[in-house]
Write a protein that holds these residues in place. Structure first.
Motif, PDB file in Angstrom:
ATOM      1  N   CYS A  94      -4.954  -5.357   8.348  1.00  0.00           N
ATOM      2  CA  CYS A  94      -4.516  -6.334   7.334  1.00  0.00           C
ATOM      3  C   CYS A  94      -3.010  -6.547   7.405  1.00  0.00           C
ATOM      4  N   GLY A 120      -3.558  -5.658   1.654  1.00  0.00           N
ATOM      5  CA  GLY A 120      -2.848  -4.705   0.824  1.00  0.00           C
ATOM      6  C   GLY A 120      -3.736  -4.080  -0.260  1.00  0.00           C
ATOM      7  N   THR A 121      -3.059  -3.672  -1.316  1.00  0.00           N
ATOM      8  CA  THR A 121      -3.744  -3.043  -2.445  1.00  0.00           C
ATOM      9  C   THR A 121      -3.333  -3.754  -3.729  1.00  0.00           C
ATOM     10  N   SER A 126       0.106   4.200   1.323  1.00  0.00           N
ATOM     11  CA  SER A 126       0.015   4.936   2.593  1.00  0.00           C
ATOM     12  C   SER A 126      -0.815   4.116   3.580  1.00  0.00           C
ATOM     13  N   ILE A 127      -0.713   4.478   4.842  1.00  0.00           N
ATOM     14  CA  ILE A 127      -1.376   3.671   5.872  1.00  0.00           C
ATOM     15  C   ILE A 127      -2.753   4.249   6.243  1.00  0.00           C
ATOM     16  N   CYS A 128      -3.756   3.388   6.357  1.00  0.00           N
ATOM     17  CA  CYS A 128      -5.055   3.791   6.916  1.00  0.00           C
ATOM     18  C   CYS A 128      -4.987   3.374   8.389  1.00  0.00           C
ATOM     19  N   LYS A 155       0.026  -5.986   5.581  1.00  0.00           N
ATOM     20  CA  LYS A 155       0.419  -5.161   4.433  1.00  0.00           C
ATOM     21  C   LYS A 155       1.813  -4.597   4.642  1.00  0.00           C
ATOM     22  N   TYR A 164      -7.020   2.572  10.654  1.00  0.00           N
ATOM     23  CA  TYR A 164      -7.877   1.508  11.206  1.00  0.00           C
ATOM     24  C   TYR A 164      -7.407   0.118  10.759  1.00  0.00           C
ATOM     25  N   CYS A 165      -6.386   0.062   9.902  1.00  0.00           N
ATOM     26  CA  CYS A 165      -6.070  -1.175   9.192  1.00  0.00           C
ATOM     27  C   CYS A 165      -5.649  -2.336  10.108  1.00  0.00           C
ATOM     28  N   ASP A 189      -8.614  -0.137  -4.427  1.00  0.00           N
ATOM     29  CA  ASP A 189      -8.582   1.103  -3.669  1.00  0.00           C
ATOM     30  C   ASP A 189      -8.807   2.196  -4.704  1.00  0.00           C
ATOM     31  N   ARG A 224      -7.215   8.515   5.329  1.00  0.00           N
ATOM     32  CA  ARG A 224      -7.584   7.947   4.037  1.00  0.00           C
ATOM     33  C   ARG A 224      -8.470   8.968   3.308  1.00  0.00           C
ATOM     34  N   CYS A 278       0.878  -1.179   0.000  1.00  0.00           N
ATOM     35  CA  CYS A 278       0.000   0.000   0.000  1.00  0.00           C
ATOM     36  C   CYS A 278       0.910   1.222   0.000  1.00  0.00           C
TER      37      CYS A 278
HETATM   38  S1  SF4 Z   1      -4.598  -2.741   3.415  1.00  0.00           S
HETATM   39 FE1  SF4 Z   1      -6.308  -1.412   2.903  1.00  0.00          FE
HETATM   40  S2  SF4 Z   1      -6.890  -0.537   4.852  1.00  0.00           S
HETATM   41 FE2  SF4 Z   1      -4.837  -1.361   5.147  1.00  0.00          FE
HETATM   42  S3  SF4 Z   1      -3.450   0.339   4.765  1.00  0.00           S
HETATM   43 FE3  SF4 Z   1      -3.716  -0.759   2.836  1.00  0.00          FE
HETATM   44  S4  SF4 Z   1      -5.396   0.331   1.795  1.00  0.00           S
HETATM   45 FE4  SF4 Z   1      -5.449   0.933   3.946  1.00  0.00          FE
END
Ligand code: SF4
Length: 489
Positions: free
Chosen positions: A100, A143-144, A93-95, A102, A97-98, A179, A216, A91
């Motif tokens: 996952c 991830g993305t 950039s970082i969200c 990544k 709440y994530c 995304d 985000r 990804c």
């Molecule tokens: S996996 Fe999804 S929610 Fe997590 S940082 Fe990447 S885009 Fe954001």
């Protein structure tokens, strides 16, 4: 003139009967929201994307155990089709709440290296599946997945097609998580040409303040243009992900987001409950706890989601998912072929799920495996020409039976004891006597009813389905560790 009037009236009648049928499906499936009961029974619990849950996997599981499992399946006269999962962990950039697995990086060269290793893993996995390479489902997650560019995607898909046999576009379900910040309408058209026929878009919330609080920033217009492009490109199903319980969210802001999403008309909507678990997910430490909505507001948000979406014509599928009555997910539920797996609900039951990429989890035969969770360890295993499996789990006969049972409840809200009796040679009422006893209080609360051969979850019980499934989980309570789970609502 008369002919055209007759055609008009037939079309009108068909439209009316379709509408009536849809309304009746919605009425028969919409959960009854009992706030007091939810407050009373809300507890920490698994989401049952697998049973047993992934925290039961052990490192004593060997790669040879997996290879032997596949070999045994190959020897069977009939083979299930494959469902492939491909994990792209990057990804930009970082969200905050994530939760996952990544890798946050703007260094695109990292994805080049990763893709080389991923292709090596795909080739190694495919070699095990000689004679059983038919694929009916493919899912790209992260991830993305759209972090990689068109050319990298084409090359990766070529590798997959070289090693597996994919069902036609009409039969197969080929999906990708998108995304919207990373794609243009042109990229969407390319993805359709590359063979994807279903997209899932991360939205979370349209409110600018909420977007700022979770890092985000995703303008509504940008997301809507991606959805329109997906529709124009002929994607079979467009699904969007939302989250309730984020910082700065209020009942009013989520109501507005829901209106915006409904008017964009996606086929499926998933609304996840944000679970604040900063001791497990580091990025969540950047969320201001004081900005999070309190449990009562979250309850109201959940109520609002159900009200608005069902009124707008979406069917409640289960857990966090809603779909239009004409969508595959809804049809799969009506036809008894809905399945729960690591991606949530899935339309293709009866597949062997083979997953490639860092941290990816496979479910094949009677075992689960999980790949190494860091890039370094994932690469190191592949450098030694070994599959990058780090842990796994063999399901016992009891596990398989409970997995089927929990899957039935999560997907169909009903359990026919006779099917398990025949399949596993048990007498359900004797085998599960302790669990049936435990369910009595839930019967009193009106969550379910017990019939001579069937357990039926009521409309009131649908929102608390995890609580019902937890009664059949043989592992809960054996260890002290509920902190890794989210609340059941
Ligand atoms: S996996 Fe999804 S929610 Fe997590 S940082 Fe990447 S885009 Fe954001």
């Amino acid at each position: 003139m008369i002919d055209s009037m007759m055609i008009d009236s037939t079309v009108e009648q068909e439209a009316t009967s379709t509408l009536v049928a849809a309304q009746s499906v919605i009425a028969d499936t919409t959960p009854v929201f009992d706030a007091d009961l939810i407050r009373k029974l809300n507890q920490l619990g698994p989401r049952y994307t697998s049973y047993p849950t992934a925290d039961r996997f052990t490192e004593s599981f060997q790669i040879s155990d997996y290879e032997m499992t596949v070999e045994n399946l190959r020897k069977q006269p009939r083979h299930l089709p494959l469902s492939l999962y491909i994990h792209i962990p990057f990804c930009a950039s970082i969200c905050y709440y994530c939760g996952c697995n990544k890798v946050i990086t703007k260094d695109r060269s990292k994805s080049e290296i990763y893709l080389d290793y991923l292709k090596k893993e795909i080739a190694m996995q495919s070699a095990l599946y000689t004679g059983m390479k038919k694929v009916e489902q493919l899912h790209f997650g992260g991830g993305t997945p759209t972090y990689i560019n068109d050319e990298q995607m084409s090359e990766l898909l070529d590798t997959l097609h070289q090693h597996f046999e994919f069902a036609s576009d009409e039969v197969g379900e080929y999906s990708i998580e998108i995304d919207p910040r990373t794609v243009t309408p042109e990229r969407i058209r390319t993805l359709r040409k590359q063979g994807f026929n279903r997209v899932s878009l991360g939205i979370q919330d349209f409110n600018p303040e909420v977007q700022k609080a979770v890092n985000r920033i995703q303008p509504e217009a940008e997301t809507l243009s991606v959805m329109q492009a997906a529709r124009d490109a002929g994607f079979r199903s467009i699904s969007v992900d939302l989250i309730y319980g984020l910082p700065k969210q209020t009942v009013e802001t989520i109501s507005q987001t829901l209106d915006q999403v409904i008017s964009a008309n996606p086929d499926r909507i998933a609304i996840y409950n944000y679970a604040h678990l900063p001791h497990i997910f580091k990025p969540q430490r950047r969320i201001e706890v004081s900005e999070l909505p309190d449990p009562e507001s979250k309850l109201q948000m959940l109520y609002l989601c159900i009200q608005k979406l069902t009124k707008a014509g979406y069917v409640y599928i289960g857990m966090d998912h809603f779909a239009k009555p004409t969508d595959d997910l809804c049809l799969a539920q009506q036809q008894g072929r809905l399945q729960r797996n690591f991606q949530g609900y899935s339309t293709h039951a009866q597949t062997e799920m083979v997953s490639c990429g860092v941290s990816a989890i496979s479910a094949v035969g009677n075992c689960y495996t999980q790949n190494e969770k860091t890039l370094e360890e994932y690469y190191a295993r592949l450098d030694r020409n070994a599959l990058p499996i780090a842990r796994g789990y063999f399901l016992s006969e009891d596990d398989m039976m409970r997995r089927d049972l929990i899957g039935q409840l999560m997907c169909h809200f009903e359990l026919d004891y006779r099917i398990l009796n025949t399949e596993y040679g048990i007498d359900f009422k004797t085998y599960f006597a302790k669990e049936l006893k435990q369910l009595e209080s839930m019967v009193e609360f009106g969550l379910l009813s017990l019939h001579p051969d069937v357990l039926k979850v009521s409309l009131k019980g649908r929102l608390l389905i995890r609580n019902i499934c937890m009664v059949f989980d043989a592992y809960l309570g054996k260890k002290e560790e509920p902190l890794r789970y989210s609340k059941t609502i």
